[in-house]
Design a protein around this motif. Structure first.
Motif, short mmCIF file in Angstrom:
data_model
loop_
_atom_site.label_atom_id
_atom_site.label_comp_id
_atom_site.label_asym_id
_atom_site.label_seq_id
_atom_site.Cartn_x
_atom_site.Cartn_y
_atom_site.Cartn_z
N CYS A 144 0.84 -1.21 0.00
CA CYS A 144 0.00 0.00 0.00
C CYS A 144 0.86 1.24 0.00
O CYS A 144 0.57 2.22 -0.71
CB CYS A 144 -0.92 0.01 1.21
SG CYS A 144 -2.28 -1.10 1.00
N ILE A 145 1.92 1.24 0.80
CA ILE A 145 2.77 2.44 0.86
C ILE A 145 3.44 2.66 -0.49
O ILE A 145 3.53 3.80 -0.97
CB ILE A 145 3.79 2.31 2.00
CG1 ILE A 145 3.03 2.31 3.33
CG2 ILE A 145 4.78 3.45 1.97
CD1 ILE A 145 3.89 2.01 4.52
N PHE A 146 3.85 1.58 -1.12
CA PHE A 146 4.48 1.71 -2.44
C PHE A 146 3.51 2.35 -3.43
O PHE A 146 3.86 3.33 -4.11
CB PHE A 146 4.92 0.33 -2.95
CG PHE A 146 5.27 0.31 -4.41
CD1 PHE A 146 6.49 0.81 -4.84
CD2 PHE A 146 4.38 -0.18 -5.35
CE1 PHE A 146 6.81 0.81 -6.18
CE2 PHE A 146 4.69 -0.18 -6.70
CZ PHE A 146 5.92 0.31 -7.11
N PHE A 147 2.30 1.83 -3.48
CA PHE A 147 1.36 2.37 -4.46
C PHE A 147 1.00 3.81 -4.13
O PHE A 147 0.85 4.64 -5.03
CB PHE A 147 0.10 1.50 -4.53
CG PHE A 147 0.30 0.26 -5.33
CD1 PHE A 147 0.47 0.35 -6.70
CD2 PHE A 147 0.34 -0.97 -4.74
CE1 PHE A 147 0.67 -0.79 -7.46
CE2 PHE A 147 0.53 -2.11 -5.50
CZ PHE A 147 0.70 -2.02 -6.85
N TYR A 148 0.87 4.09 -2.83
CA TYR A 148 0.54 5.46 -2.44
C TYR A 148 1.62 6.43 -2.91
O TYR A 148 1.34 7.45 -3.55
CB TYR A 148 0.35 5.52 -0.93
CG TYR A 148 0.37 6.91 -0.37
CD1 TYR A 148 -0.55 7.86 -0.80
CD2 TYR A 148 1.33 7.29 0.58
CE1 TYR A 148 -0.52 9.14 -0.31
CE2 TYR A 148 1.36 8.57 1.08
CZ TYR A 148 0.44 9.49 0.63
OH TYR A 148 0.47 10.77 1.12
N SER A 149 2.89 6.07 -2.62
CA SER A 149 3.95 7.01 -2.98
C SER A 149 4.09 7.11 -4.49
O SER A 149 4.34 8.17 -5.04
CB SER A 149 5.26 6.60 -2.33
OG SER A 149 5.58 5.31 -2.73
N LYS A 150 3.87 5.98 -5.16
CA LYS A 150 4.01 5.97 -6.61
C LYS A 150 2.92 6.84 -7.27
O LYS A 150 3.22 7.66 -8.15
CB LYS A 150 3.87 4.51 -7.09
CG LYS A 150 4.32 4.27 -8.49
CD LYS A 150 5.80 4.04 -8.56
CE LYS A 150 6.22 4.09 -10.03
NZ LYS A 150 7.64 4.24 -10.21
N ILE A 151 1.69 6.69 -6.79
CA ILE A 151 0.60 7.48 -7.36
C ILE A 151 0.84 8.96 -7.10
O ILE A 151 0.69 9.81 -7.97
CB ILE A 151 -0.76 7.03 -6.76
CG1 ILE A 151 -1.14 5.66 -7.31
CG2 ILE A 151 -1.86 8.03 -7.06
CD1 ILE A 151 -2.38 5.08 -6.72
N LYS A 152 1.29 9.26 -5.87
CA LYS A 152 1.53 10.66 -5.50
C LYS A 152 2.65 11.25 -6.37
O LYS A 152 2.53 12.36 -6.90
CB LYS A 152 1.93 10.70 -4.03
CG LYS A 152 1.67 12.03 -3.38
CD LYS A 152 1.92 11.91 -1.90
CE LYS A 152 2.40 13.22 -1.34
NZ LYS A 152 2.83 13.06 0.05
N LYS A 153 3.71 10.47 -6.53
CA LYS A 153 4.85 10.96 -7.29
C LYS A 153 4.45 11.20 -8.75
O LYS A 153 4.80 12.23 -9.34
CB LYS A 153 5.97 9.91 -7.23
CG LYS A 153 7.34 10.53 -7.00
CD LYS A 153 8.40 9.47 -7.00
CE LYS A 153 8.82 9.05 -5.61
NZ LYS A 153 9.65 7.82 -5.61
#
Lengths: 398, 460
Positions: A144-153
């Motif tokens: 989840c953290i990976f996807f969150y940061s990826k989407i944000k970036k």
């Protein structure tokens, strides 16, 4: 403006201190202390998860109206790493035997020579064993953290480049996130809540908990959007957007009710002792709370929001969202606590209030820090190809 | 809607620079012109199938349910499978017209009319099966709560089979009203255009004297929204209750709680597959290529992927929790290891291949946008969803709690005949519909037709 925020900051810190005092007033032994903390931690993490899920859904469905609300969703999701971290600490403490919340973590249950041996739980060892459990939890957390940061970036990058290829990347990563999340959300519910009571199971349980994420996520998005709009830093948010958010609020609360009903009706109809004791416990010891939660989670939003005019009234929508947030806190509380408060069969105590204040304080602090404290403006995703659509969006039937 | 803005990256929904007049003429064409040979051949085959089905139905009623392949253990099989299959197919229409209306998905406009028609025709087929399964269909009105003087006691309100009666009749009536509502302006258009006085008379009756005034349009829009709001819960309720039939009645004590939402998703999954199947044909036969474009096919395939994914997740939950429960009875349910190896392995694997594996090809963009492949996959999904219901009923019943009564099931020719007959009736209704009804809701479609671009006008 800056002056106000420092006051808010102080208030939040005060709330957290009051929370800590409350927790210690109750003088609980460490097991119950952590159970009390686990509920709000899970609840606030689920709000962030719901917000992230809603963001993902908006991306995948290429919605035009919602782009201006993206920053709010992202800010609410910023609690996610902290929430997961806190959950993980509690799970780790459980695994090390420092606290005992998960009944199945007692190794005597699997020992055939022990008088505590439980055949049913022993058969589940393939799934319910500490290493695999921790591995799964790590996968949820990191994923989840990976996807969150990826989407944000990617969203940030898209703002600078406004290129279609970046948008396509954002779209693809959101699709992968939705697939990933649809799998893990079921497992999260099984692992972190359902396995508290390893004898009981329900196939719908994962989706039941998932719908709760969605309701609370959308509820908080609505409240924050209305609030920001009132303070004047979010002028793009108009009644048209509010109307759409209210519809999502309305439909997601009905979705939750639908799952609640489906699960309850089938177990009530089946009337199998192994299954209904789950409901009986909530009915007898906890004053039929299972039915009372329908008032804030179904009846109030249903009658409050069914009228089209109410859906664009910020006061009504804000109140209903707040009621839903409270209702789903109660729902989370009674999903978790009756399963583990074996010896302390009391309802909501002062330490629970303290835990709620403490964790809620951390959540609001993180949220407001991201919104105001670092003095950033609400950065809109102007690079998104649908941004203009969202800005000009008009609800056709108003 | 004057200041409605649309991002330039959105795909156009109507191809070929149509004008309002073009749309009107395109939709009038099948009604005005004589039918082609293909249509007559299709109708002939459908009528044959229907007659065969009717004969089988009369044989069943005249002789008794014994002519079917049912037995004491598997007391529901082929007929209830068909019933649920048809109800499932009847789901996409209302979803497209009601739920997609609420979600403001404009692409629905090219397909909603036909999908709704399909819904209504499919529900008619579905309703047939429980009635003939009663054995004495002349007493079918006993399922309704009519006063005791009519020769029966009140029905058992605790039975999900009775809830079905209410759910499906409500669904059928509301869907029909919704469908007809949308048809009124289009009937009026046909009435104004058609020259044959007899046809003109019929269409003027059907159009209820629609004049196209702004007041009428306002009411039309309001009632559309209200009916859409009413239809949306019905999309859920019908299949929820059908799932209750299975989760409360098939095997006593076996009640997987995931069934209601999983059945709803499965119904939409199969319904969209059927929409694909029908529209693939209608598009060619009625030359609607500029209205039903690759984008429409792709959007429908995306919904198939979504609902298929939900169904897949439900299978996983079912499978893992059946193991997790540790209950020996769960070992023989339709979705378990024993089912994969047992006497009905072929039905089990048909479900896995048609419902889980094949639809995954739709992740590939070129397949998702190909008319041919999406047509093939849609048909395979239709087969797979039929097997799903077959598995849930027959596989579960074949291994009940009493091993001495375990048995198999072989459909008789009557079973198969009735099924073929319903397919025939379905296609008869559909073929008649495409020759006499406006197959695209032209009045609504015209609202998304982009008017001549402003710069074009300025250049003049």
């Amino acid at each position: 403006m800056k002056y106000q925020f420092t006051i808010i900051k102080k208030i939040i810190i005060l709330i957290m201190i009051i929370g800590v005092i409350f927790i210690f007033l109750d003088k609980l032994e460490k097991n119950n202390l952590f159970i009390g903390l686990y509920v709000p931690i899970f609840y606030f993490t689920s709000i962030s998860l719901g917000s992230l899920l809603f963001l993902g859904i908006q991306n995948v469905s290429k919605s035009g109206w919602s782009i201006i609300i993206y920053p709010v969703m992202e800010k609410i999701t910023s609690f996610l790493p902290y929430g997961f971290f806190m959950i993980f600490i509690i799970l780790l403490l459980n695994s090390m035997g420092f606290i005992h919340m998960f009944h199945w973590m007692d190794y005597n249950l699997y020992d055939i020579n022990s008088n505590k041996y439980d055949n049913i739980i022993a058969n589940k060892k393939l799934f319910l064993n500490i290493p695999f459990f921790l591995i799964r939890s790590v996968v949820y957390t990191l994923g989840c953290i990976f996807f969150y940061s990826k989407i944000k970036k990617l969203s940030c990058k898209l703002d600078k480049t406004s290129s279609l290829s970046d948008y396509k990347k954002l779209y693809s990563i959101s699709v992968i996130f939705i697939i990933f999340f649809s799998f893990i959300s079921t497992f999260i519910a099984w692992d972190w809540i359902m396995s508290l009571n390893p004898h009981w199971f329900s196939t719908l349980f994962g989706w039941y908990v998932l719908s709760s994420y969605l309701v609370t996520g959308i509820g908080l998005i609505t409240i924050i959007s209305i609030y920001l709009n009132k303070t004047g830093i979010f002028p793009l948010f108009r009644k048209d957007h509010l109307h759409d958010l209210s519809k999502y609020l309305f439909s997601s609360s009905l979705l939750w009710t639908y799952f609640w009903f489906s699960q309850f009706l089938l177990y009530w109809y089946g009337n199998v002792p192994e299954e209904i004791y789950y409901f009986l416990k909530r009915e007898e010891i906890y004053n039929s709370i299972h039915f009372w939660i329908l008032i804030p989670n179904f009846i109030i939003p249903f009658f409050g929001l069914i009228k089209s005019k109410n859906k664009s009234n910020p006061i009504i929508v804000g109140t209903v969202s707040f009621v839903l947030l409270i209702g789903h806190y109660i729902n989370t509380y009674y999903l978790i606590v009756p399963e583990i408060y074996q010896e302390r069969k009391i309802n909501f105590g002062i330490s629970d209030l303290g835990s709620l204040l403490l964790v809620g304080g951390i959540f609001i602090y993180v949220l407001f820090y991201n919104l105001f404290f670092n003095n950033k403006k609400l950065k809109h995703h102007v690079g998104n190809p649908f941004f203009k659509e969202s800005k000009k969006y008009k609800y056709p039937y108003m | 809607m004057s200041n409605h803005y649309e991002s330039p990256i959105r795909n156009p929904l109507i191809l070929g620079k149509k004008t309002f007049k073009n749309i009107t003429n395109d939709i009038l064409k099948p009604i005005k012109n004589k039918a082609g040979n293909l249509w007559w051949i299709a109708l002939f085959i459908s009528v044959l199938a229907f007659l065969w089905g009717i004969m089988c139905i009369f044989y069943t009623i005249g002789t008794g349910i014994g002519v079917w392949g049912l037995n004491k253990t598997i007391n529901w099989a082929w007929d209830i499978t068909n019933f649920v299959w048809w109800v499932g197919i009847g789901h996409a229409g209302t979803l497209i017209s009601a739920v997609l209306l609420l979600f403001r998905q404009k692409w629905r406009l090219s397909i909603n009319r036909s999908a709704e028609a399909m819904t209504i025709f499919a529900v008619i087929q579905a309703g047939l099966f429980p009635i003939i399964h009663m054995g004495r269909p002349w007493n079918a009105h006993w399922v309704l709560p009519i006063p005791n003087q009519f020769g029966t006691l009140w029905p058992n309100f605790n039975s999900p089979l009775l809830w079905d009666v209410f759910a499906i009749s409500t669904y059928f009536s509301v869907s029909t009203v919704f469908w007809f509502m949308g048809l009124i302006p289009d009937f009026a258009m046909i009435r104004d255009r058609i020259s044959n006085p007899f046809q003109k008379k019929i269409y003027s009756i059907l159009s209820f004297g629609w004049g196209g005034t702004s007041k009428e349009w306002k009411r039309f829009e309001e009632i559309s929204l209200i009916l859409a709001g009413l239809c949306t819960p019905l999309v859920f309720s019908v299949h929820t209750i059908v799932s209750f039939d299975f989760s409360t009645s098939v095997i006593k004590g076996w009640h997987s709680t995931i069934f209601p939402p999983y059945f709803v998703a499965g119904a939409i999954f199969s319904g969209f597959a059927m929409v694909q199947t029908l529209l693939g044909v209608a598009r060619k036969v009625l030359s609607l290529e500029s209205y039903i474009t690759r984008n429409h096919i792709e959007y429908m395939n995306m919904i198939i992927l979504l609902t298929g994914g939900i169904v897949f997740l439900a299978y996983i939950s079912e499978f893992i929790l059946a193991w997790y429960s540790g209950s020996p009875f769960e070992k023989f349910i339709y979705f378990s290891k024993e089912a994969a190896k047992g006497p009905f392995w072929w039905a089990f694997w048909a479900l896995i291949i048609c419902n889980i594996i094949i639809p995954q090809f739709l992740w590939i963009r070129s397949i998702r946008r190909s008319f041919f492949w999406s047509y093939v996959i849609a048909i395979i999904i239709n087969i797979g969803m039929w097997f799903e219901r077959f598995d849930i009923i027959v596989l579960n019943l074949s291994h009940d709690y009493l091993p001495s009564s375990w048995t198999g099931f072989i459909p008789s020719f009557v079973d198969v005949g009735i099924f073929i007959g319903t397919i025939g009736l379905f296609f008869i209704l559909y073929l008649l519909y495409i020759r006499t009804f406006p197959v695209i809701s032209q009045s609504e479609l015209k609202t998304i037709l982009k008017p001549k671009k402003e710069d074009e006008l300025n250049n003049k």
